[in-house]
Design a protein around this motif. Sequence first.
Motif, PDB file in Angstrom:
ATOM      1  N   VAL A   1       0.674  -1.280   0.121  1.00  6.81           N
ATOM      2  CA  VAL A   1       0.031  -0.071  -0.012  1.00  6.81           C
ATOM      3  C   VAL A   1       0.966   1.177   0.127  1.00  6.81           C
ATOM      4  N   ARG A   2       0.527   2.070  -0.677  1.00  4.02           N
ATOM      5  CA  ARG A   2       1.211   3.508  -0.581  1.00  4.02           C
ATOM      6  C   ARG A   2       0.064   4.627  -0.565  1.00  4.02           C
ATOM      7  N   PHE A   3       0.183   5.473   0.462  1.00  3.90           N
ATOM      8  CA  PHE A   3      -0.852   6.623   0.618  1.00  3.90           C
ATOM      9  C   PHE A   3       0.116   7.939   0.018  1.00  3.90           C
ATOM     10  N   ASP A   4      -0.640   8.764  -0.840  1.00  4.68           N
ATOM     11  CA  ASP A   4      -0.169   9.990  -1.108  1.00  4.68           C
ATOM     12  C   ASP A   4      -1.302  10.968  -0.656  1.00  4.68           C
ATOM     13  N   CYS A   5      -0.349  11.815   0.188  1.00  2.00           N
ATOM     14  CA  CYS A   5      -1.327  12.722   0.979  1.00  2.00           C
ATOM     15  C   CYS A   5      -1.148  14.164   0.248  1.00  2.00           C
ATOM     16  N   LEU A   6      -2.750  14.598  -0.032  1.00  4.94           N
ATOM     17  CA  LEU A   6      -2.747  15.900  -0.920  1.00  4.94           C
ATOM     18  C   LEU A   6      -3.375  17.073   0.108  1.00  4.94           C
ATOM     19  N   ASP A   7      -2.892  18.240   0.047  1.00  6.98           N
ATOM     20  CA  ASP A   7      -3.133  19.224   0.984  1.00  6.98           C
ATOM     21  C   ASP A   7      -4.360  19.896   0.269  1.00  6.98           C
ATOM     22  N   GLY A   8      -5.149  20.702   1.009  1.00  5.73           N
ATOM     23  CA  GLY A   8      -6.061  21.499   0.457  1.00  5.73           C
ATOM     24  C   GLY A   8      -5.525  22.472  -0.316  1.00  5.73           C
ATOM     25  N   PRO A   9      -6.216  23.217  -1.354  1.00  9.77           N
ATOM     26  CA  PRO A   9      -5.427  24.159  -2.118  1.00  9.77           C
ATOM     27  C   PRO A   9      -5.627  25.594  -1.530  1.00  9.77           C
ATOM     28  N   PHE A  10      -6.343  25.907  -0.370  1.00 13.05           N
ATOM     29  CA  PHE A  10      -6.496  27.164   0.426  1.00 13.05           C
ATOM     30  C   PHE A  10      -5.769  27.148   1.730  1.00 13.05           C
ATOM     31  N   VAL A  11      -5.356  28.164   1.870  1.00 17.87           N
ATOM     32  CA  VAL A  11      -4.728  28.527   3.360  1.00 17.87           C
ATOM     33  C   VAL A  11      -5.969  28.938   4.353  1.00 17.87           C
ATOM     34  N   GLY A  12      -5.895  28.313   5.384  1.00 20.71           N
ATOM     35  CA  GLY A  12      -6.987  28.496   6.306  1.00 20.71           C
ATOM     36  C   GLY A  12      -6.850  29.804   7.108  1.00 20.71           C
ATOM     37  N   PRO A  13      -7.916  29.959   7.975  1.00 19.66           N
ATOM     38  CA  PRO A  13      -8.161  31.190   8.589  1.00 19.66           C
ATOM     39  C   PRO A  13      -6.584  31.617   9.527  1.00 19.66           C
ATOM     40  N   GLY A  14      -6.339  32.781   9.305  1.00 22.00           N
ATOM     41  CA  GLY A  14      -4.955  33.128  10.088  1.00 22.00           C
ATOM     42  C   GLY A  14      -3.575  32.542   9.549  1.00 22.00           C
ATOM     43  N   GLY A  15      -3.799  32.051   8.374  1.00 17.12           N
ATOM     44  CA  GLY A  15      -2.716  31.307   7.908  1.00 17.12           C
ATOM     45  C   GLY A  15      -2.236  30.063   8.094  1.00 17.12           C
ATOM     46  N   ARG A  16      -3.275  29.582   9.167  1.00 19.37           N
ATOM     47  CA  ARG A  16      -3.069  28.126   9.581  1.00 19.37           C
ATOM     48  C   ARG A  16      -4.119  27.165   9.047  1.00 19.37           C
ATOM     49  N   GLY A  17      -3.390  25.776   8.706  1.00 16.11           N
ATOM     50  CA  GLY A  17      -3.991  24.753   8.228  1.00 16.11           C
ATOM     51  C   GLY A  17      -4.301  25.114   6.584  1.00 16.11           C
ATOM     52  N   ARG A  18      -4.992  24.084   5.992  1.00 19.69           N
ATOM     53  CA  ARG A  18      -5.403  23.817   4.722  1.00 19.69           C
ATOM     54  C   ARG A  18      -6.841  23.731   4.599  1.00 19.69           C
TER      55      ARG A  18
END
Length: 230
Positions: free
Chosen positions: A16-33
């Motif tokens: 098994v291989r997991f490829d993790c993809l971040d959301g394209p938008f920066v969250g509030p205050g620059g934290r998270g996606r």
Amino acid sequence: MSHVLEPVHDRFVGQVRFDCLDGPFVGPGGRGRTWIATDNGEADANSEGKWGATLRLVRRTVKQHGPYDGLWGYSMGGATAALLLAALPPGTFRFAVLSAAYLTVRQPQLLSILQAASPLQLPTLHIHGLSDGVITADWSALLMARHFAGESSELCRHPGGHLVCPETADEFEEVVGFLARQLGRAGDDRMVDHTSTGQLRTSGALDAATEGKRHLNATLTHFHPVTAGS
């Protein structure tokens, strides 16, 4: 999310291989996606525009780095994963795992995408934390009941909170068992090498690691901003 999935990954070394993809938008205050809203599923003035960017990102990822066998979404990534299963051509993903997912009832235009494709027939595992204070188990259950075929959906309830994967032994084995069954359906010619790619960084690195291979899971996740008391 890649480090959270390490215990699962370790059970399928060489398969098994997991490829993790971040959301394209920066969250509030620059934290998270984020994927389809500002945070926590709240609709904003550009929810549909954000969905369009997310859909393009995933289509591009599948074209460049696929084909993929499965999709694993967590929190807002889980809500997004349900929409992707409805919007992308049948067969893009053979199965899905939705952890702490929810129904986008505050985004009616997005909800209509899901309604038009319901009930979704592919095998799905829905993971609900009974102590989840962010996305309640009832919200996840509503998504499952309304939009996924009962005969192909499985439910994993665990006593924990807002988790990608259960930490308790019995429920963890439920997740492993579901993935093992999907791997068995894929066949030996679709098994993949063990790597630890983590985040999707550069196409060159991924091309070198995945040429001619199949993936069991494309992993979508929303990195929930850490706030005081969370």
